[in-house]
Design a protein around this motif. Structure first.
Motif, PDB file in Angstrom:
ATOM      1  N   THR A   1       0.818  -1.225   0.000  1.00  0.00           N
ATOM      2  CA  THR A   1       0.000   0.000   0.000  1.00  0.00           C
ATOM      3  C   THR A   1       0.846   1.266   0.000  1.00  0.00           C
ATOM      4  OG1 THR A   1      -0.137  -0.034   2.430  1.00  0.00           O
ATOM      5  CG2 THR A   1      -1.874  -1.185   1.208  1.00  0.00           C
ATOM      6  N   ILE A   2       2.099   1.160  -0.386  1.00  0.00           N
ATOM      7  CA  ILE A   2       3.038   2.266  -0.204  1.00  0.00           C
ATOM      8  C   ILE A   2       2.686   3.491  -1.053  1.00  0.00           C
ATOM      9  CG2 ILE A   2       4.717   1.620  -1.982  1.00  0.00           C
ATOM     10  CD1 ILE A   2       6.886   2.223   0.106  1.00  0.00           C
ATOM     11  N   PHE A   3       2.144   3.306  -2.238  1.00  0.00           N
ATOM     12  CA  PHE A   3       1.845   4.455  -3.103  1.00  0.00           C
ATOM     13  C   PHE A   3       0.584   5.200  -2.665  1.00  0.00           C
ATOM     14  CE2 PHE A   3       4.452   1.852  -6.143  1.00  0.00           C
ATOM     15  CZ  PHE A   3       5.555   2.675  -6.085  1.00  0.00           C
ATOM     16  N   PRO A   4      -0.544   4.524  -2.404  1.00  0.00           N
ATOM     17  CA  PRO A   4      -1.704   5.263  -1.878  1.00  0.00           C
ATOM     18  C   PRO A   4      -1.427   5.883  -0.504  1.00  0.00           C
ATOM     19  CG  PRO A   4      -2.381   3.140  -2.746  1.00  0.00           C
ATOM     20  CD  PRO A   4      -0.899   3.127  -2.710  1.00  0.00           C
ATOM     21  N   ASP A   5      -0.642   5.178   0.333  1.00  0.00           N
ATOM     22  CA  ASP A   5      -0.354   5.700   1.672  1.00  0.00           C
ATOM     23  C   ASP A   5       0.508   6.957   1.631  1.00  0.00           C
ATOM     24  OD1 ASP A   5      -1.777   3.619   2.708  1.00  0.00           O
ATOM     25  OD2 ASP A   5      -0.041   2.451   3.367  1.00  0.00           O
ATOM     26  N   ASN A   6       1.280   7.110   0.563  1.00  0.00           N
ATOM     27  CA  ASN A   6       2.181   8.262   0.431  1.00  0.00           C
ATOM     28  C   ASN A   6       1.883   9.034  -0.854  1.00  0.00           C
ATOM     29  OD1 ASN A   6       4.380   7.729   2.714  1.00  0.00           O
ATOM     30  ND2 ASN A   6       3.939   5.765   1.727  1.00  0.00           N
ATOM     31  N   ALA A   7       0.597   9.126  -1.183  1.00  0.00           N
ATOM     32  CA  ALA A   7       0.201   9.739  -2.457  1.00  0.00           C
ATOM     33  C   ALA A   7       0.702  11.175  -2.573  1.00  0.00           C
ATOM     34  CB  ALA A   7      -1.316   9.696  -2.601  1.00  0.00           C
ATOM     35  N   GLY A   8       0.716  11.924  -1.470  1.00  0.00           N
ATOM     36  CA  GLY A   8       1.172  13.302  -1.508  1.00  0.00           C
ATOM     37  C   GLY A   8       2.619  13.418  -1.946  1.00  0.00           C
ATOM     38  N   LEU A   9       3.464  12.502  -1.463  1.00  0.00           N
ATOM     39  CA  LEU A   9       4.870  12.510  -1.851  1.00  0.00           C
ATOM     40  C   LEU A   9       5.051  12.001  -3.280  1.00  0.00           C
ATOM     41  CD1 LEU A   9       6.536  11.106   1.410  1.00  0.00           C
ATOM     42  CD2 LEU A   9       6.586  13.466   0.581  1.00  0.00           C
ATOM     43  N   VAL A  10       4.283  10.987  -3.635  1.00  0.00           N
ATOM     44  CA  VAL A  10       4.425  10.386  -4.966  1.00  0.00           C
ATOM     45  C   VAL A  10       4.096  11.398  -6.057  1.00  0.00           C
ATOM     46  CG1 VAL A  10       3.532   8.599  -6.509  1.00  0.00           C
ATOM     47  CG2 VAL A  10       3.959   8.065  -4.107  1.00  0.00           C
TER      48      VAL A  10
ATOM     49  N   GLY B   1      14.994  -9.028   1.784  1.00  0.00           N
ATOM     50  CA  GLY B   1      15.138  -8.736   0.363  1.00  0.00           C
ATOM     51  C   GLY B   1      14.072  -9.436  -0.452  1.00  0.00           C
ATOM     52  N   PHE B   2      13.783 -10.687  -0.101  1.00  0.00           N
ATOM     53  CA  PHE B   2      12.715 -11.442  -0.754  1.00  0.00           C
ATOM     54  C   PHE B   2      11.366 -10.769  -0.518  1.00  0.00           C
ATOM     55  CE2 PHE B   2       9.776 -15.256  -0.362  1.00  0.00           C
ATOM     56  CZ  PHE B   2       9.572 -15.375  -1.724  1.00  0.00           C
ATOM     57  N   ALA B   3      11.137 -10.317   0.731  1.00  0.00           N
ATOM     58  CA  ALA B   3       9.892  -9.629   1.063  1.00  0.00           C
ATOM     59  C   ALA B   3       9.759  -8.331   0.281  1.00  0.00           C
ATOM     60  CB  ALA B   3       9.841  -9.342   2.569  1.00  0.00           C
ATOM     61  N   LEU B   4      10.861  -7.608   0.136  1.00  0.00           N
ATOM     62  CA  LEU B   4      10.822  -6.351  -0.605  1.00  0.00           C
ATOM     63  C   LEU B   4      10.473  -6.595  -2.070  1.00  0.00           C
ATOM     64  CD1 LEU B   4      11.263  -3.324  -0.881  1.00  0.00           C
ATOM     65  CD2 LEU B   4      13.721  -3.771  -1.137  1.00  0.00           C
ATOM     66  N   GLY B   5      11.062  -7.636  -2.666  1.00  0.00           N
ATOM     67  CA  GLY B   5      10.739  -7.954  -4.045  1.00  0.00           C
ATOM     68  C   GLY B   5       9.258  -8.249  -4.225  1.00  0.00           C
ATOM     69  N   LEU B   6       8.702  -9.068  -3.332  1.00  0.00           N
ATOM     70  CA  LEU B   6       7.267  -9.365  -3.388  1.00  0.00           C
ATOM     71  C   LEU B   6       6.454  -8.097  -3.169  1.00  0.00           C
ATOM     72  CD1 LEU B   6       7.001 -12.701  -1.347  1.00  0.00           C
ATOM     73  CD2 LEU B   6       6.879 -12.426  -3.828  1.00  0.00           C
ATOM     74  N   GLY B   7       6.888  -7.287  -2.196  1.00  0.00           N
ATOM     75  CA  GLY B   7       6.158  -6.054  -1.905  1.00  0.00           C
ATOM     76  C   GLY B   7       6.160  -5.084  -3.063  1.00  0.00           C
ATOM     77  N   MET B   8       7.271  -5.004  -3.794  1.00  0.00           N
ATOM     78  CA  MET B   8       7.333  -4.119  -4.957  1.00  0.00           C
ATOM     79  C   MET B   8       6.344  -4.566  -6.037  1.00  0.00           C
ATOM     80  SD  MET B   8      11.456  -3.509  -5.219  1.00  0.00           S
ATOM     81  CE  MET B   8      11.408  -2.229  -6.468  1.00  0.00           C
ATOM     82  N   ILE B   9       6.286  -5.875  -6.249  1.00  0.00           N
ATOM     83  CA  ILE B   9       5.341  -6.409  -7.237  1.00  0.00           C
ATOM     84  C   ILE B   9       3.906  -6.093  -6.815  1.00  0.00           C
ATOM     85  CG2 ILE B   9       4.420  -8.532  -8.260  1.00  0.00           C
ATOM     86  CD1 ILE B   9       7.276  -9.710  -8.000  1.00  0.00           C
ATOM     87  N   MET B  10       3.589  -6.348  -5.541  1.00  0.00           N
ATOM     88  CA  MET B  10       2.235  -6.114  -5.052  1.00  0.00           C
ATOM     89  C   MET B  10       1.887  -4.630  -5.030  1.00  0.00           C
ATOM     90  SD  MET B  10       0.945  -9.079  -4.541  1.00  0.00           S
ATOM     91  CE  MET B  10       1.974  -9.715  -5.865  1.00  0.00           C
ATOM     92  N   SER B  11       2.890  -3.768  -4.780  1.00  0.00           N
ATOM     93  CA  SER B  11       2.619  -2.327  -4.713  1.00  0.00           C
ATOM     94  C   SER B  11       2.159  -1.794  -6.063  1.00  0.00           C
ATOM     95  CB  SER B  11       3.869  -1.577  -4.248  1.00  0.00           C
ATOM     96  OG  SER B  11       4.908  -1.626  -5.219  1.00  0.00           O
ATOM     97  N   VAL B  12       2.762  -2.291  -7.134  1.00  0.00           N
ATOM     98  CA  VAL B  12       2.354  -1.857  -8.478  1.00  0.00           C
ATOM     99  C   VAL B  12       0.955  -2.388  -8.801  1.00  0.00           C
ATOM    100  CG1 VAL B  12       2.893  -1.976 -10.936  1.00  0.00           C
ATOM    101  CG2 VAL B  12       4.748  -1.707  -9.269  1.00  0.00           C
TER     102      VAL B  12
ATOM    103  N   VAL C   1      -1.964  -0.419  -7.096  1.00  0.00           N
ATOM    104  CA  VAL C   1      -2.354   0.869  -7.671  1.00  0.00           C
ATOM    105  C   VAL C   1      -3.479   0.694  -8.684  1.00  0.00           C
ATOM    106  CG1 VAL C   1      -1.560   2.784  -9.119  1.00  0.00           C
ATOM    107  CG2 VAL C   1      -0.100   1.929  -7.285  1.00  0.00           C
ATOM    108  N   PHE C   2      -3.450  -0.407  -9.424  1.00  0.00           N
ATOM    109  CA  PHE C   2      -4.426  -0.636 -10.486  1.00  0.00           C
ATOM    110  C   PHE C   2      -5.573  -1.551 -10.045  1.00  0.00           C
ATOM    111  CE2 PHE C   2      -0.226   0.082 -12.364  1.00  0.00           C
ATOM    112  CZ  PHE C   2      -0.482   1.224 -13.102  1.00  0.00           C
TER     113      PHE C   2
END
Length: 281
Positions: free
Chosen positions: A109-118, A174-185, A188-189
């Motif tokens: 949820t990193i992009f909606p949670d930080n929409a102002g910064l994004v 690192g594995f968690a971050l990779g999964l999180g990056m995929i899920m974050s994109v 958004v959609f």
């Protein structure tokens, strides 16, 4: 900017990916550290104890698990008479899992949670991933400090090789971050992604022998667990923490390759859709 990966040379690919990530973090270290501190303080804003709650929560959890499983339920590990062995077994898998879960969920949820910064054109958006990763790592470090303290008070000392636990956890993050990056994109959609991730993580947790030992599973399930990366991670954690035995080179290399591939996939997906992410928000 082209991602410096070479599919034909795995070592160069890993080095290029890690170098790109570390370089990005180094260039924005002041911003990153400020965001991490703001995040840690913000969790307990207005409370009298502040950041001390980051220590209280894992302390209470470890004490409860120790009392419930060791004293009340009388849980024991096969082949040992130490009544605290099960609690050590449990925490050595549970603490990394909690860091893994936190990082995947927060990244999703990193992009909606930080929409102002994004929405700010000049803001380096990749720093968001670094800040949630460091925040999760710090929380894990505090929990491990409490864990070691409780072990010491109970008369248990971790073997010297337990220091290798930290690189293993870093690999899992690192594995968690990779999964999180995929899920974050995806989130958004497809805004149901966060709820789906939460459900899947619950299922994944109980499919992984963390609160139970894998020997209670039927033979076919034990073989199937070898395909579960979190089982391999958890087995490596317990091996290092409980007996001071290092994981095999083959399992470590496999986990490293999986982490690199997942990070590369997450980063490629982010770079492919980063312009569309801004439009969607």
């Amino acid at each position: 900017m082209h991602l410096p990966l070479n599919a034909g040379r795995p070592r160069g690919a890993a080095g290029g990916l890690i170098g790109w990530i570390l370089g990005s973090l180094a260039r924005n270290w002041d911003l990153l550290s400020q965001m991490v501190m703001t995040d840690l303080r913000g969790r307990y804003v207005g409370s009298s104890l502040g950041l001390f709650w980051s220590v209280i929560h894992p302390l209470v959890m470890i004490i409860i698990y120790t009392l419930v499983f060791s004293r009340v339920m009388g849980a024991r590990l096969p082949g040992t008479v130490d009544r605290y062995a099960y609690s050590i077994y449990l925490c050595s898998g549970l603490l990394p899992w909690m860091a893994f879960q936190e990082l995947v969920q927060r990244s999703t949820t990193i992009f909606p949670d930080n929409a102002g910064l994004v929405r700010k054109v000049a803001f380096p958006k990749v720093v968001l991933y670094g800040f949630v990763t460091l925040s999760s790592a710090i929380n894990f470090g505090l929990a491990v400090g409490v864990f070691v303290l409780v072990l010491g008070l109970s008369g248990h000392l971790l073997p010297a090789t337990a220091l290798l636990w930290l690189p293993l956890v870093a690999l899992q993050l690192g594995f968690a971050l990779g999964l999180g990056m995929i899920m974050s994109v995806l989130h958004v959609f497809v805004r149901d992604t966060a709820q789906l991730v939460s459900v899947l993580l619950q299922v994944w947790f109980w499919m992984t022998p963390i609160v139970y030992v894998d020997t209670i599973l039927p033979a076919w399930a034990q073989r199937a667990e070898l395909l579960n990366p979190l089982f391999v991670f958890s087995a490596a954690h317990r091996s290092v923490v409980l007996s001071g035995t290092l994981p095999t080179l083959a399992s470590t290399a496999g986990l490293g390759a999986l982490t690199v591939v997942t990070l590369a996939a997450g980063l490629a997906l982010y770079r492919r859709f980063r312009a569309d992410i801004l439009d969607e928000l």
